[in-house]
Design a protein around this motif. Structure first.
Motif, PDB file in Angstrom:
ATOM      1  N   VAL A 163       0.850  -1.194   0.000  1.00 46.84           N
ATOM      2  CA  VAL A 163       0.000   0.000   0.000  1.00 46.84           C
ATOM      3  C   VAL A 163       0.883   1.241   0.000  1.00 46.84           C
ATOM      4  CG1 VAL A 163      -1.792   1.295   1.209  1.00 46.84           C
ATOM      5  CG2 VAL A 163      -1.800  -1.219   1.288  1.00 46.84           C
ATOM      6  N   ASN A 164       0.596   2.146  -0.906  1.00 46.83           N
ATOM      7  CA  ASN A 164       1.224   3.463  -0.906  1.00 46.83           C
ATOM      8  C   ASN A 164       0.170   4.488  -0.510  1.00 46.83           C
ATOM      9  OD1 ASN A 164       2.836   5.804  -1.528  1.00 46.83           O
ATOM     10  ND2 ASN A 164       1.826   5.884  -3.525  1.00 46.83           N
ATOM     11  N   ILE A 165       0.427   5.232   0.569  1.00 46.21           N
ATOM     12  CA  ILE A 165      -0.501   6.288   0.948  1.00 46.21           C
ATOM     13  C   ILE A 165      -0.222   7.482   0.044  1.00 46.21           C
ATOM     14  CG2 ILE A 165      -1.351   7.768   2.786  1.00 46.21           C
ATOM     15  CD1 ILE A 165      -1.952   4.727   3.030  1.00 46.21           C
ATOM     16  N   SER A 166      -1.178   7.740  -0.830  1.00 45.13           N
ATOM     17  CA  SER A 166      -1.026   8.707  -1.901  1.00 45.13           C
ATOM     18  C   SER A 166      -1.773  10.000  -1.559  1.00 45.13           C
ATOM     19  CB  SER A 166      -1.529   8.087  -3.211  1.00 45.13           C
ATOM     20  OG  SER A 166      -1.284   8.928  -4.303  1.00 45.13           O
ATOM     21  N   ARG A 187       5.828   8.491  -6.298  1.00 44.91           N
ATOM     22  CA  ARG A 187       5.491   7.250  -5.609  1.00 44.91           C
ATOM     23  C   ARG A 187       4.364   6.504  -6.319  1.00 44.91           C
ATOM     24  NH1 ARG A 187       6.221   7.941   0.852  1.00 44.91           N
ATOM     25  NH2 ARG A 187       4.270   6.737   0.877  1.00 44.91           N
ATOM     26  N   ASP A 188       3.374   7.202  -6.807  1.00 46.37           N
ATOM     27  CA  ASP A 188       2.285   6.537  -7.520  1.00 46.37           C
ATOM     28  C   ASP A 188       2.798   5.749  -8.723  1.00 46.37           C
ATOM     29  OD1 ASP A 188       0.227   7.495  -5.846  1.00 46.37           O
ATOM     30  OD2 ASP A 188      -1.093   7.802  -7.576  1.00 46.37           O
ATOM     31  N   ILE A 189       3.573   6.388  -9.570  1.00 42.24           N
ATOM     32  CA  ILE A 189       4.051   5.712 -10.787  1.00 42.24           C
ATOM     33  C   ILE A 189       5.060   4.627 -10.434  1.00 42.24           C
ATOM     34  CG2 ILE A 189       5.985   7.251 -11.343  1.00 42.24           C
ATOM     35  CD1 ILE A 189       3.397   5.846 -13.845  1.00 42.24           C
ATOM     36  N   MET A 190       5.828   4.845  -9.379  1.00 42.43           N
ATOM     37  CA  MET A 190       6.793   3.851  -8.924  1.00 42.43           C
ATOM     38  C   MET A 190       6.089   2.552  -8.530  1.00 42.43           C
ATOM     39  SD  MET A 190       9.529   4.468  -5.857  1.00 42.43           S
ATOM     40  CE  MET A 190       8.377   4.400  -4.477  1.00 42.43           C
ATOM     41  N   PHE A 191       5.002   2.676  -7.782  1.00 39.15           N
ATOM     42  CA  PHE A 191       4.294   1.471  -7.351  1.00 39.15           C
ATOM     43  C   PHE A 191       3.450   0.871  -8.476  1.00 39.15           C
ATOM     44  CE2 PHE A 191       5.321   3.204  -3.129  1.00 39.15           C
ATOM     45  CZ  PHE A 191       5.915   2.077  -2.598  1.00 39.15           C
ATOM     46  N   GLN A 192       3.101   1.662  -9.473  1.00 36.71           N
ATOM     47  CA  GLN A 192       2.463   1.092 -10.660  1.00 36.71           C
ATOM     48  C   GLN A 192       3.444   0.193 -11.415  1.00 36.71           C
ATOM     49  OE1 GLN A 192       0.303   3.998 -13.138  1.00 36.71           O
ATOM     50  NE2 GLN A 192      -0.008   5.227 -11.292  1.00 36.71           N
ATOM     51  N   VAL A 204      -1.713  -1.085  -4.241  1.00 44.53           N
ATOM     52  CA  VAL A 204      -2.744  -0.044  -4.316  1.00 44.53           C
ATOM     53  C   VAL A 204      -2.177   1.280  -3.830  1.00 44.53           C
ATOM     54  CG1 VAL A 204      -3.691  -0.577  -2.018  1.00 44.53           C
ATOM     55  CG2 VAL A 204      -5.125   0.577  -3.727  1.00 44.53           C
ATOM     56  N   ASN A 205      -2.480   2.339  -4.568  1.00 42.05           N
ATOM     57  CA  ASN A 205      -2.166   3.711  -4.169  1.00 42.05           C
ATOM     58  C   ASN A 205      -3.440   4.316  -3.585  1.00 42.05           C
ATOM     59  OD1 ASN A 205       0.639   4.062  -5.284  1.00 42.05           O
ATOM     60  ND2 ASN A 205      -0.412   3.582  -7.197  1.00 42.05           N
ATOM     61  N   THR A 259     -10.743  -6.263  -4.023  1.00 37.00           N
ATOM     62  CA  THR A 259     -11.304  -6.298  -5.372  1.00 37.00           C
ATOM     63  C   THR A 259     -10.687  -5.240  -6.293  1.00 37.00           C
ATOM     64  OG1 THR A 259     -13.118  -4.849  -4.661  1.00 37.00           O
ATOM     65  CG2 THR A 259     -13.508  -7.225  -4.563  1.00 37.00           C
ATOM     66  N   PHE A 260      -9.719  -4.481  -5.793  1.00 38.52           N
ATOM     67  CA  PHE A 260      -9.130  -3.411  -6.589  1.00 38.52           C
ATOM     68  C   PHE A 260      -8.188  -3.970  -7.652  1.00 38.52           C
ATOM     69  CE2 PHE A 260      -6.648  -4.047  -2.704  1.00 38.52           C
ATOM     70  CZ  PHE A 260      -5.368  -4.271  -3.210  1.00 38.52           C
ATOM     71  N   SER A 261      -7.989  -3.190  -8.725  1.00 36.28           N
ATOM     72  CA  SER A 261      -7.016  -3.548  -9.749  1.00 36.28           C
ATOM     73  C   SER A 261      -5.627  -3.193  -9.240  1.00 36.28           C
ATOM     74  CB  SER A 261      -7.299  -2.787 -11.050  1.00 36.28           C
ATOM     75  OG  SER A 261      -8.560  -3.134 -11.569  1.00 36.28           O
ATOM     76  N   SER A 262      -4.702  -4.138  -9.322  1.00 35.15           N
ATOM     77  CA  SER A 262      -3.367  -3.900  -8.782  1.00 35.15           C
ATOM     78  C   SER A 262      -2.705  -2.714  -9.476  1.00 35.15           C
ATOM     79  CB  SER A 262      -2.489  -5.146  -8.947  1.00 35.15           C
ATOM     80  OG  SER A 262      -1.279  -5.003  -8.237  1.00 35.15           O
ATOM     81  N   GLY A 263      -2.184  -1.803  -8.663  1.00 37.95           N
ATOM     82  CA  GLY A 263      -1.552  -0.596  -9.179  1.00 37.95           C
ATOM     83  C   GLY A 263      -2.484   0.599  -9.242  1.00 37.95           C
ATOM     84  N   ALA A 264      -3.756   0.408  -8.931  1.00 41.32           N
ATOM     85  CA  ALA A 264      -4.748   1.477  -9.068  1.00 41.32           C
ATOM     86  C   ALA A 264      -4.529   2.588  -8.048  1.00 41.32           C
ATOM     87  CB  ALA A 264      -6.152   0.913  -8.905  1.00 41.32           C
ATOM     88  N   HIS A 265      -4.913   3.808  -8.448  1.00 38.68           N
ATOM     89  CA  HIS A 265      -4.994   4.935  -7.541  1.00 38.68           C
ATOM     90  C   HIS A 265      -6.458   5.048  -7.117  1.00 38.68           C
ATOM     91  CE1 HIS A 265      -4.056   9.147  -6.136  1.00 38.68           C
ATOM     92  NE2 HIS A 265      -5.370   9.228  -6.285  1.00 38.68           N
ATOM     93  N   ILE A 266      -6.705   4.873  -5.822  1.00 41.00           N
ATOM     94  CA  ILE A 266      -8.073   4.873  -5.311  1.00 41.00           C
ATOM     95  C   ILE A 266      -8.201   5.961  -4.262  1.00 41.00           C
ATOM     96  CG2 ILE A 266      -9.879   3.548  -4.150  1.00 41.00           C
ATOM     97  CD1 ILE A 266      -8.623   1.027  -5.305  1.00 41.00           C
ATOM     98  N   ASP A 267      -9.142   6.860  -4.482  1.00 44.84           N
ATOM     99  CA  ASP A 267      -9.371   7.975  -3.555  1.00 44.84           C
ATOM    100  C   ASP A 267     -10.450   7.607  -2.535  1.00 44.84           C
ATOM    101  OD1 ASP A 267     -10.826  10.738  -2.829  1.00 44.84           O
ATOM    102  OD2 ASP A 267      -8.788  11.185  -3.499  1.00 44.84           O
ATOM    103  N   PHE A 268     -10.343   8.185  -1.363  1.00 44.35           N
ATOM    104  CA  PHE A 268     -11.341   7.988  -0.301  1.00 44.35           C
ATOM    105  C   PHE A 268     -12.762   8.142  -0.830  1.00 44.35           C
ATOM    106  CE2 PHE A 268     -14.219  10.005   2.737  1.00 44.35           C
ATOM    107  CZ  PHE A 268     -14.165   9.143   3.820  1.00 44.35           C
ATOM    108  N   TYR A 269     -12.976   9.162  -1.654  1.00 44.35           N
ATOM    109  CA  TYR A 269     -14.329   9.474  -2.111  1.00 44.35           C
ATOM    110  C   TYR A 269     -14.808   8.528  -3.211  1.00 44.35           C
ATOM    111  CZ  TYR A 269     -13.795  13.750   0.590  1.00 44.35           C
ATOM    112  OH  TYR A 269     -13.605  14.636   1.619  1.00 44.35           O
ATOM    113  N   GLU A 270     -13.930   7.699  -3.737  1.00 46.69           N
ATOM    114  CA  GLU A 270     -14.325   6.742  -4.777  1.00 46.69           C
ATOM    115  C   GLU A 270     -14.853   5.440  -4.197  1.00 46.69           C
ATOM    116  OE1 GLU A 270     -11.044   8.164  -8.117  1.00 46.69           O
ATOM    117  OE2 GLU A 270     -10.724   6.319  -6.984  1.00 46.69           O
ATOM    118  N   ILE A 271     -14.659   5.234  -2.909  1.00 43.85           N
ATOM    119  CA  ILE A 271     -15.053   3.966  -2.297  1.00 43.85           C
ATOM    120  C   ILE A 271     -16.454   4.090  -1.725  1.00 43.85           C
ATOM    121  CG2 ILE A 271     -14.449   2.237  -0.564  1.00 43.85           C
ATOM    122  CD1 ILE A 271     -11.581   3.228  -0.716  1.00 43.85           C
TER     123      ILE A 271
END
Length: 271
Positions: A163-166, A187-192, A204-205, A259-271
């Motif tokens: 997990v990367n806290i983005s 960091r986001d692109i690095m973990f992708q 997951v970011n 259930t997330f796609s590996s490497g995805a950037h997921i925002d608090f408000y998207e969940i």
């Protein structure tokens, strides 16, 4: 939320796990540690890393008291230095490979700093200042994550999650937040890249949203750009800031559902 609020209650389990959490002593990291602990089965190992030795020791004592079946180890370390990284590596090597029947390895890169947000882009003329920021916010996350993954050879029974806290700043530029935007985008692109290279590792970011923390206080008082400063002030006065426990709970739920796609950037408000 205190650890005692959840101790003794049955909650969805993350199994027998080894969890490494950086930036654990306060704010979002502390909330996350308290929420993860009751979901780790007896015999699990939780390694907490932060620069603040006193706050870290208090958290370790609280967790050990509330969850006696959990092996909690706190590591006071400055991840911007080689010595700090080596110290965490040694603890991981000493505490984790000997743990039998692990089901899950969880690495949460939460440690980070905001940098000097009083400056505009053209004020950053010192390579030493920029390199120091990147050492803590980017280099340490890369090298520590790689070291931990290398310590665990691949085998079918072990699920690995990173997990990367983005932040929104990984996707959107903010005036006077040059260093912070650089660090989060990097960091986001690095973990992708990790997600692409290692299909067996779940990545997951997670952007936790605008948290009511010390960083937000800095944002509304120290941001060099007046418009940005006012935006953060408005968020505070209109009660848009999020409690750390609320956002940390969403991340725990995200990990439980898986259930997330590996490497995805997921925002608090998207969940």
């Amino acid at each position: 939320m205190e650890a005692g609020d959840t101790a003794g209650k049955r909650q969805p389990s993350l199994g027998k796990a080894a969890c490494i959490l950086t930036g654990a002593s306060r704010g979002f990291g502390r909330s996350l540690a308290l929420l993860l602990a009751p979901r780790l089965e007896a015999g699990s190992v939780l390694i907490l890393v932060a620069r603040s030795q006193g706050a870290l020791a208090e958290l370790e004592a609280e967790l050990q008291c509330s969850f006696p079946g959990l092996k909690v180890n706190s590591v006071p370390a400055d991840l911007s230095t080689e010595d700090g990284l080596q110290l965490v590596r040694r603890v991981v090597q000493d505490k984790l490979p000997g743990v039998a029947d692990l089901e899950w390895l969880l690495i949460i890169n939460n440690a980070g700093s905001v940098g000097d947000i009083s400056k505009s882009f053209v004020d950053f003329t010192s390579p030493a200042e920029v390199n120091s920021y990147l050492a803590f916010n980017v280099t340490s996350a890369l090298c520590l994550t790689s070291s931990i993954l290398n310590a665990f050879p691949e085998h079918p029974g072990l699920c690995k999650t990173v997990v990367n806290i983005s932040s929104l700043c990984a996707l959107k530029p903010f005036k006077s937040w040059t260093l912070y935007c650089i660090g989060k985008a990097s960091r986001d692109i690095m973990f992708q890249v990790l997600a692409l290279e290692k299909p067996d590792v779940r990545v997951v970011n997670y952007a936790p949203g605008p948290l009511d923390t010390e960083m937000q206080q800095l944002a509304r008082t120290k941001s060099g750009d007046p418009e940005v400063r006012q935006q953060f002030l408005n968020m505070k006065y209109s009660e848009q800031l999020l409690d750390c426990n609320v956002s940390a709970q969403k991340l725990v739920n995200l990990l439980l559902e898986d259930t997330f796609s590996s490497g995805a950037h997921i925002d608090f408000y998207e969940i």
